[in-house]
Design an enzyme around this catalytic site. Sequence first.
Site, mmCIF file in Angstrom:
data_model
loop_
_atom_site.group_PDB
_atom_site.id
_atom_site.type_symbol
_atom_site.label_atom_id
_atom_site.label_comp_id
_atom_site.label_asym_id
_atom_site.label_seq_id
_atom_site.Cartn_x
_atom_site.Cartn_y
_atom_site.Cartn_z
ATOM 1 N N LYS A 88 0.831 -1.210 0.000
ATOM 2 C CA LYS A 88 0.000 0.000 0.000
ATOM 3 C C LYS A 88 0.864 1.257 0.000
ATOM 4 O O LYS A 88 0.612 2.193 -0.748
ATOM 5 C CB LYS A 88 -0.929 0.030 1.237
ATOM 6 N N ARG A 131 -9.351 1.006 9.165
ATOM 7 C CA ARG A 131 -8.907 -0.343 9.486
ATOM 8 C C ARG A 131 -9.944 -1.114 10.287
ATOM 9 O O ARG A 131 -9.718 -2.286 10.616
ATOM 10 C CB ARG A 131 -7.630 -0.266 10.305
ATOM 11 N N ARG A 175 11.824 -5.045 4.357
ATOM 12 C CA ARG A 175 11.665 -3.677 3.850
ATOM 13 C C ARG A 175 12.350 -2.621 4.720
ATOM 14 O O ARG A 175 12.544 -2.811 5.917
ATOM 15 C CB ARG A 175 10.189 -3.347 3.637
ATOM 16 N N ARG A 221 11.486 -0.376 10.388
ATOM 17 C CA ARG A 221 10.472 -0.150 11.412
ATOM 18 C C ARG A 221 10.616 -1.147 12.564
ATOM 19 O O ARG A 221 10.879 -2.321 12.338
ATOM 20 C CB ARG A 221 9.077 -0.305 10.806
ATOM 21 N N ARG A 223 -0.099 -8.472 13.587
ATOM 22 C CA ARG A 223 -0.655 -7.488 12.649
ATOM 23 C C ARG A 223 -1.538 -8.174 11.602
ATOM 24 O O ARG A 223 -2.577 -7.647 11.204
ATOM 25 C CB ARG A 223 0.481 -6.693 11.997
HETATM 26 P P1 AMP Z 1 1.059 0.643 9.210
HETATM 27 O O1 AMP Z 1 2.213 1.560 8.989
HETATM 28 O O2 AMP Z 1 -0.139 1.028 8.398
HETATM 29 O O3 AMP Z 1 1.421 -0.815 9.037
HETATM 30 O O4 AMP Z 1 0.632 0.825 10.734
HETATM 31 C C1 AMP Z 1 1.532 0.519 11.782
HETATM 32 C C2 AMP Z 1 0.743 0.374 13.084
HETATM 33 O O5 AMP Z 1 0.111 1.622 13.401
HETATM 34 C C3 AMP Z 1 -0.366 -0.645 13.060
HETATM 35 O O6 AMP Z 1 0.096 -1.964 13.323
HETATM 36 C C4 AMP Z 1 -1.284 -0.111 14.161
HETATM 37 O O7 AMP Z 1 -0.757 -0.398 15.451
HETATM 38 C C5 AMP Z 1 -1.185 1.392 13.964
HETATM 39 N N1 AMP Z 1 -2.193 1.899 13.006
HETATM 40 C C6 AMP Z 1 -1.965 2.468 11.789
HETATM 41 N N2 AMP Z 1 -3.110 2.828 11.206
HETATM 42 C C7 AMP Z 1 -4.107 2.479 12.074
HETATM 43 C C8 AMP Z 1 -5.515 2.570 12.035
HETATM 44 N N3 AMP Z 1 -6.172 3.107 10.973
HETATM 45 N N4 AMP Z 1 -6.205 2.110 13.103
HETATM 46 C C9 AMP Z 1 -5.581 1.583 14.174
HETATM 47 N N5 AMP Z 1 -4.248 1.449 14.278
HETATM 48 C C10 AMP Z 1 -3.511 1.901 13.229
#
Ligand code: AMP
Length: 216
Positions: free
Chosen positions: A13, A88, A127, A161, A172
């Site tokens: 994404k 989400r 990554r 990360r 996740r």
């Molecule tokens: P991402 O970078 O999108 O993989 O997000 C990393 C982490 O941030 C996720 O595993 C969640 O802990 C938190 N996170 C990101 N976006 C959301 C969302 N829309 N709702 C809840 N937690 C989020």
Amino acid sequence: MRLILLGPPGAGKGTQAQRLADTHSIVQLSTGDMLRAAVAAGTEIGLRAKAVMEAGDLVSDDIVVGIISDRVDQDDCKNGFILDGFPRTLAQAEALERMLAEKSLLLDAVIEMQVDDAALIGRITGRYTCADCGAGYHDENLRPKAAGICDKCGGTTFDRRADDNAETVTSRLKAYHEQTAPLLPYYREKGRLQTVDGMAEIDEVTRQMKAVLGTG
Ligand code: AMP
């Protein structure tokens, strides 16, 4: 143009959102990036989100809905945005619906990136990003043209990360299947959902996205 990109962690994404943002002059809005910035800055939201993110769980709906609502009001979002990692949960999708209606904004497309779960762990653990400009790379699938030098900005420092490790990825993925996957039927029933093959080569996925958007 306003878009939602849906798909599990590691679907690509962020990579595709960066590309579409560049070619369509719209903004990539990644709640994950915003939360990581809040954690790094030690803000109140960052302090509340840190442990949740490290465990691979979802941050509360109130926090992320508040962040997005404030962000879409900013000037750089006037031309449009790509939501990457939001919504989400069904509650977030419903809050987004209300938020857009209140702001008289329309959603152009919801694009699902379909990928096999088996491919995701390798994609995620390999990554990394340029510490200066945020450009994304991968140990095997997407290396910089010159080793150790960012293609985009020439930076030489890269970050991985904290939550891109095999244990957290499992949580996740569980959160994705339990809480985010129900958004697929939600948007399909509204006649909004489009799907691209997230297992294809990166350029091919971009081509499919543009075809879906009618901008290819
Ligand atoms: P991402 O970078 O999108 O993989 O997000 C990393 C982490 O941030 C996720 O595993 C969640 O802990 C938190 N996170 C990101 N976006 C959301 C969302 N829309 N709702 C809840 N937690 C989020």
